[in-house]
Design a protein around this motif. Structure first.
Motif, PDB file in Angstrom:
ATOM      1  N   UNK A 151      -0.133  21.452 -28.993  1.00  0.00           N
ATOM      2  CA  UNK A 151       0.536  20.798 -27.869  1.00  0.00           C
ATOM      3  C   UNK A 151      -0.365  20.834 -26.659  1.00  0.00           C
ATOM      4  N   UNK A 152      -0.495  19.688 -26.004  1.00  0.00           N
ATOM      5  CA  UNK A 152      -1.182  19.575 -24.730  1.00  0.00           C
ATOM      6  C   UNK A 152      -0.167  19.141 -23.685  1.00  0.00           C
ATOM      7  N   UNK A 153      -0.054  19.918 -22.625  1.00  0.00           N
ATOM      8  CA  UNK A 153       0.856  19.589 -21.533  1.00  0.00           C
ATOM      9  C   UNK A 153       0.030  19.053 -20.379  1.00  0.00           C
ATOM     10  N   UNK A 154       0.177  17.758 -20.110  1.00  0.00           N
ATOM     11  CA  UNK A 154      -0.635  17.085 -19.098  1.00  0.00           C
ATOM     12  C   UNK A 154       0.168  17.009 -17.800  1.00  0.00           C
ATOM     13  N   UNK A 155       0.008  18.012 -16.973  1.00  0.00           N
ATOM     14  CA  UNK A 155       0.666  18.044 -15.678  1.00  0.00           C
ATOM     15  C   UNK A 155      -0.381  18.091 -14.584  1.00  0.00           C
ATOM     16  N   UNK A 156      -0.158  18.957 -13.591  1.00  0.00           N
ATOM     17  CA  UNK A 156      -1.172  19.139 -12.560  1.00  0.00           C
ATOM     18  C   UNK A 156      -2.486  19.569 -13.196  1.00  0.00           C
ATOM     19  N   UNK A 201      -3.888  21.093 -17.399  1.00  0.00           N
ATOM     20  CA  UNK A 201      -3.640  20.847 -18.820  1.00  0.00           C
ATOM     21  C   UNK A 201      -3.347  22.176 -19.494  1.00  0.00           C
ATOM     22  N   UNK A 202      -2.123  22.318 -19.987  1.00  0.00           N
ATOM     23  CA  UNK A 202      -1.746  23.501 -20.735  1.00  0.00           C
ATOM     24  C   UNK A 202      -1.931  23.263 -22.216  1.00  0.00           C
ATOM     25  N   UNK A 203      -2.149  24.333 -22.963  1.00  0.00           N
ATOM     26  CA  UNK A 203      -2.355  24.194 -24.397  1.00  0.00           C
ATOM     27  C   UNK A 203      -1.590  25.239 -25.178  1.00  0.00           C
ATOM     28  N   UNK A 204      -1.227  24.890 -26.405  1.00  0.00           N
ATOM     29  CA  UNK A 204      -0.608  25.829 -27.338  1.00  0.00           C
ATOM     30  C   UNK A 204      -0.939  25.373 -28.740  1.00  0.00           C
ATOM     31  N   UNK A 205      -1.097  26.332 -29.644  1.00  0.00           N
ATOM     32  CA  UNK A 205      -1.406  25.999 -31.032  1.00  0.00           C
ATOM     33  C   UNK A 205      -0.538  26.832 -31.964  1.00  0.00           C
ATOM     34  N   UNK A 206       0.058  26.163 -32.938  1.00  0.00           N
ATOM     35  CA  UNK A 206       0.802  26.822 -34.001  1.00  0.00           C
ATOM     36  C   UNK A 206       0.012  26.613 -35.280  1.00  0.00           C
ATOM     37  N   UNK A 207      -0.376  27.695 -35.932  1.00  0.00           N
ATOM     38  CA  UNK A 207      -1.206  27.650 -37.139  1.00  0.00           C
ATOM     39  C   UNK A 207      -0.446  28.332 -38.278  1.00  0.00           C
ATOM     40  N   UNK A 238      -6.207  28.157 -24.656  1.00  0.00           N
ATOM     41  CA  UNK A 238      -6.314  27.666 -23.273  1.00  0.00           C
ATOM     42  C   UNK A 238      -7.106  26.354 -23.322  1.00  0.00           C
ATOM     43  N   UNK A 239      -6.494  25.344 -23.912  1.00  0.00           N
ATOM     44  CA  UNK A 239      -7.213  24.117 -24.244  1.00  0.00           C
ATOM     45  C   UNK A 239      -7.625  23.311 -23.015  1.00  0.00           C
ATOM     46  N   UNK A 240      -6.911  23.461 -21.937  1.00  0.00           N
ATOM     47  CA  UNK A 240      -7.283  22.754 -20.719  1.00  0.00           C
ATOM     48  C   UNK A 240      -8.587  23.246 -20.126  1.00  0.00           C
TER      49      UNK A 240
END
Length: 331
Positions: free
Chosen positions: A146-151, A153-159, A173-175
């Motif tokens: 998941x990439x959260x494109x707000x002010x 960029x937040x990131x999360x990964x489910x593996x 911390x993909x942003x």
């Protein structure tokens, strides 16, 4: 010191049966704290909201008061708290927070002392990603990014069905993956991070550059508000009319998202990318060029399975719902 009053914003549904397992989720933002009671289906049965105090002690008390208020009307099984920042692997210590004065703060212990019960602590982007995985756009997926494109960029990964935490607690911390060598300065202290090219702030920068250049940017310039920004509703109108300047601004941001996702695919190999945040409200206008950039950046494209791209479903509730569910699972 008297307790800070907690103002209910909206309560939904009738009071559940006492046999239903309910968890409380608290999502601490820079300007507000959102809290709610969440049932096993990810439904918020009651929610509260207060402004985020500037003082960290007052903030902790506000969270405790919110939990006490909700627990006075519901049988609460577990409590989860989500906040932005780097949390250690034990999910106990906030190593660094970007918006609140927490440095090596033992947040879990502090909250537990005030609340009087065990607390699950999680990064807000991770919590939002888990919420989407369990109850939103990620349902049915096994491996999701998941990439959260707000002010930013937040990131999360489910593996393989598990939230990726990392050796030190700060995975996904993909942003802040370096996207352009020697690129734009980032608030994290580095240069060229993805969030400088794929966030809501980045979209406004592209709009301003195109508007200032004239030509296809003429209508963007004409739709600037007195604060110099082309706000969402005006941008939506221009995109609905296929204005070339507006389309180009979104294409530039979407290209950054797609190219980054091609790299994430090479590392994490998800079956699904969930795009959330305010920029994701553009829907297919954003996702269509994102898919094109992803495909052209994907190693071995045409010879390997590709991921799907969808817009997040839970909106601002994702973090609250996700951390409540994580609290239930970890308790």
């Amino acid at each position: 010191m008297p307790r800070r009053p907690v103002t209910p914003v909206r309560a939904t549904s009738a009071r559940p049966e006492r046999s239903v397992v309910l968890n409380v989720g608290i999502d601490i933002g820079g300007t507000k704290i959102a809290g709610g009671v969440v049932d096993p289906n990810g439904t918020i049965v009651e929610r509260l909201r207060v402004a985020t105090p500037l003082d960290t002690g007052a903030l902790a008390r506000a969270v405790a008061d919110m939990v006490a208020e909700l627990a006075s009307r519901h049988v609460v099984h577990a409590v989860g708290v989500a906040a932005a920042g780097f949390i250690d692997r034990t999910r106990s210590v906030m190593l660094h927070a970007p918006n609140i004065d927490w440095q090596n703060a033992p947040l879990r212990a502090d909250f537990e002392a005030l609340i009087g019960r065990p607390v699950t602590l999680e990064n807000d982007a991770n919590a939002a990603g888990w919420g989407e995985y369990r109850f939103g756009a990620g349902r049915g997926s096994t491996d999701m990014v998941m990439l959260t494109l707000g002010t930013g960029v937040g990131g999360a990964a489910v593996v393989d069905g598990s939230l990726m935490i990392g050796a030190n607690g700060s995975a996904a911390e993909l942003g802040h993956v370096r996207f352009v060598r020697g690129g734009r300065p980032c608030g994290c202290g580095q240069n060229g991070c993805l969030e400088q090219y794929a966030s809501g702030r980045a979209l406004q920068r592209e709009i301003a550059d195109i508007a200032d250049a004239g030509g296809i940017g003429a209508r963007l310039a004409a739709h600037r508000s007195p604060d110099g920004i082309v706000h969402g509703p005006a941008l939506a109108v221009l995109l609905g009319e296929d204005d070339p300047g507006a389309v180009e601004a979104v294409r530039r941001v979407a290209t950054a998202v797609g190219e980054a996702c091609g790299a994430f695919q090479a590392v994490l190999d998800p079956d699904l990318f969930v795009i959330g945040g305010g920029v994701a409200e553009l829907g297919e206008v954003l996702l269509a060029p994102t898919r094109i950039a992803y495909e052209t950046s994907l190693p071995g494209f045409g010879e390997r399975p590709t991921a799907q791209f969808v817009v997040a479903e839970l909106g601002n509730d994702a973090g609250l719902v996700g951390v409540a569910d994580l609290a239930g699972l970890r308790s």
